[in-house]
Design an enzyme around this catalytic site. Structure first.
Site, PDB file in Angstrom:
ATOM      1  N   TYR A 150      46.541  23.045  73.368  1.00 60.06           N
ATOM      2  CA  TYR A 150      45.647  24.197  73.364  1.00 60.06           C
ATOM      3  C   TYR A 150      45.675  24.841  71.980  1.00 60.06           C
ATOM      4  CZ  TYR A 150      43.802  28.844  74.444  1.00 60.06           C
ATOM      5  OH  TYR A 150      43.073  30.001  74.445  1.00 60.06           O
TER       6      TYR A 150
ATOM      7  N   ASP B  26      43.800  39.590  66.136  1.00 56.16           N
ATOM      8  CA  ASP B  26      42.894  38.876  67.038  1.00 56.16           C
ATOM      9  C   ASP B  26      41.785  39.812  67.509  1.00 56.16           C
ATOM     10  OD1 ASP B  26      41.803  36.965  68.727  1.00 56.16           O
ATOM     11  OD2 ASP B  26      43.201  37.404  70.363  1.00 56.16           O
TER      12      ASP B  26
ATOM     13  N   ASP C  67      40.036  27.723  71.834  1.00 57.61           N
ATOM     14  CA  ASP C  67      39.529  29.069  72.090  1.00 57.61           C
ATOM     15  C   ASP C  67      38.341  29.329  71.160  1.00 57.61           C
ATOM     16  OD1 ASP C  67      39.114  31.804  72.321  1.00 57.61           O
ATOM     17  OD2 ASP C  67      41.199  32.356  71.965  1.00 57.61           O
TER      18      ASP C  67
ATOM     19  N   ASP D 135      36.431  32.137  71.473  1.00 54.42           N
ATOM     20  CA  ASP D 135      36.141  33.570  71.572  1.00 54.42           C
ATOM     21  C   ASP D 135      34.863  33.820  72.386  1.00 54.42           C
ATOM     22  OD1 ASP D 135      38.450  34.237  70.274  1.00 54.42           O
ATOM     23  OD2 ASP D 135      37.528  34.633  68.340  1.00 54.42           O
TER      24      ASP D 135
ATOM     25  N   HIS E  29      36.750  27.244  75.442  1.00 55.20           N
ATOM     26  CA  HIS E  29      36.441  28.315  76.387  1.00 55.20           C
ATOM     27  C   HIS E  29      35.742  29.463  75.676  1.00 55.20           C
ATOM     28  CE1 HIS E  29      39.707  31.173  75.339  1.00 55.20           C
ATOM     29  NE2 HIS E  29      40.561  30.154  75.357  1.00 55.20           N
TER      30      HIS E  29
ATOM     31  N   GLU F  38      34.462  33.565  76.356  1.00 58.29           N
ATOM     32  CA  GLU F  38      34.843  34.715  77.172  1.00 58.29           C
ATOM     33  C   GLU F  38      33.702  35.701  77.315  1.00 58.29           C
ATOM     34  OE1 GLU F  38      37.421  37.309  74.054  1.00 58.29           O
ATOM     35  OE2 GLU F  38      37.920  35.182  74.255  1.00 58.29           O
TER      36      GLU F  38
ATOM     37  N   CYS G 163      42.230  41.070  71.889  1.00 55.94           N
ATOM     38  CA  CYS G 163      43.197  40.243  72.606  1.00 55.94           C
ATOM     39  C   CYS G 163      43.106  40.547  74.091  1.00 55.94           C
ATOM     40  CB  CYS G 163      44.610  40.526  72.091  1.00 55.94           C
ATOM     41  SG  CYS G 163      45.902  39.728  73.062  1.00 55.94           S
TER      42      CYS G 163
ATOM     43  N   ARG H 209      35.929  32.073  80.463  1.00 58.30           N
ATOM     44  CA  ARG H 209      37.027  33.034  80.630  1.00 58.30           C
ATOM     45  C   ARG H 209      36.447  34.394  81.003  1.00 58.30           C
ATOM     46  NH1 ARG H 209      41.070  34.998  75.740  1.00 58.30           N
ATOM     47  NH2 ARG H 209      40.715  37.228  76.094  1.00 58.30           N
TER      48      ARG H 209
ATOM     49  N   GLU I 162      41.878  35.580  83.070  1.00 57.95           N
ATOM     50  CA  GLU I 162      42.669  36.302  82.073  1.00 57.95           C
ATOM     51  C   GLU I 162      43.279  37.585  82.613  1.00 57.95           C
ATOM     52  OE1 GLU I 162      44.536  36.074  79.809  1.00 57.95           O
ATOM     53  OE2 GLU I 162      43.622  36.415  77.840  1.00 57.95           O
TER      54      GLU I 162
ATOM     55  N   ASN J  84      46.898  31.604  82.304  1.00 56.82           N
ATOM     56  CA  ASN J  84      47.422  31.918  80.982  1.00 56.82           C
ATOM     57  C   ASN J  84      48.819  32.517  81.131  1.00 56.82           C
ATOM     58  OD1 ASN J  84      47.924  32.659  78.355  1.00 56.82           O
ATOM     59  ND2 ASN J  84      46.325  34.220  78.244  1.00 56.82           N
TER      60      ASN J  84
END
Length: 308
Positions: free
Chosen positions: A54, A68, A95, A97, A122, A124, A132, A167, A197, A219
């Site tokens: 990952y 982040d 990731d 975002d 992924h 989100e 974050c 996500r 998440e 996660n």
């Protein structure tokens, strides 16, 4: 001619990795994906026997010296992701975002990451710029906007085995029930995998599993909102994958901090040698001997006076 298979890229093709990832998510076996912030870390993940790799946006931005909060670019993510993906035979999920912009940007993101050799990504449902997932103060976009984001991403892929994971960060903003309803809608929009998440505990993970008919990703990040569950517990709950996104970075940085403090105080690293990865072990991961054999077999030129 010496065999260079796997020296400069993975032995497995991108298509093979994506097919194996899709098959693994449908296998009923829990897929364990530690985070790798560099290709060398990914090689160690593979050596340790995990099923996949990952690439965390939080770890990547931290490694660049940034928080982040959506400051990394698609090109930075794709470049690092490509280097990591090609360093092992394992599939790599990255990731992405919020997709780096509007739904059309999410579509381009999938195309770029597919070209970069990733097995999936992924996206989100936070607003852009994001935060974050385990911090307070997050905001999520309306569900219909995220649905357009997912649909654009799914429509952009050429390889149907490229995994588009959705996500949802709604648990900490709108509550558990709303997060579950969003997840169902995201599956209907074409998401292959749901990333739940910042759930609080096993009961919330169980509620998601009972309500959502799709592969689920847990996660297990440290110091966050979620209670840390074992792989046996997650397996029994029916989860399909688990990530440890920043674990390797935190382990490495903890050791770096302690080591540098010791050198500053003692004036030498002599007492730290037993805590270090030995040079020979590093060379094993880097396959120095294989590169040397390849180079030796290729370098066959000799001057006329040296010929028999």
């Amino acid at each position: 001619m010496s065999d260079a298979t796997g020296l400069f890229t993975s032995r497995n093709t991108d298509a093979e990795k994506r097919a194996s990832l899709r098959s693994a998510l449908d296998s009923g076996e829990l897929q364990r994906w530690p985070g790798a912030f560099s290709p060398l870390v990914a090689k160690i993940v593979a050596e340790a026997g995990f099923e996949g790799v990952y690439v965390s946006g939080a770890a990547l931005s931290a490694d660049l010296g940034l928080p982040d909060i959506g400051l990394t670019t698609l090109s930075e993510v794709a470049e690092r992701g490509s280097a990591i993906a090609r360093s092992t035979e394992l599939p790599t999920l990255i990731d992405a975002d919020t997709g780096f912009g509007e739904p059309m940007s999410a579509a381009r993101t999938v195309s770029v990451l597919e070209d970069a050799g990733l097995a999936g990504c992924h996206l989100e449902d936070q607003v852009n710029p994001k935060r974050c997932g385990h911090l307070d103060g997050k905001e999520v976009v309306p569900a219909d906007e995220m649905i357009r984001r997912i649909a654009a991403a799914v429509g952009a892929r050429r390889d149907p085995n490229f995994i588009v994971c959705a996500r949802t960060d709604a648990r900490g903003v709108e509550g558990l029930d709303a997060a579950i309803e969003r997840a169902k809608a995201y599956v209907d929009a074409g998401a292959d995998l749901i990333f739940t998440e910042a759930l609080a505990d096993a009961s919330e993970f169980a509620a998601f599993r009972a309500a959502v008919d799709a592969p689920l990703l847990a996660n297990m990040t440290e110091f966050g909102k979620s209670k840390l569950l074992t792989t046996d517990r997650l397996r029994n709950l029916g989860y399909n994958a688990v990530i440890y996104p920043v674990t390797t970075l935190r382990l490495a940085m903890g050791a770096v901090e302690a080591g540098l403090a010791a050198i500053a105080e003692e004036g030498t690293q002599a007492a730290l040698l037993d805590k270090m990865q030995h040079r020979s072990r590093l060379y094993d991961f880097l396959r120095y001997s294989d590169y040397n054999a390849f180079d030796t077999n290729l370098f066959t030129y000799s001057t006329p006076g040296e010929r028999s």
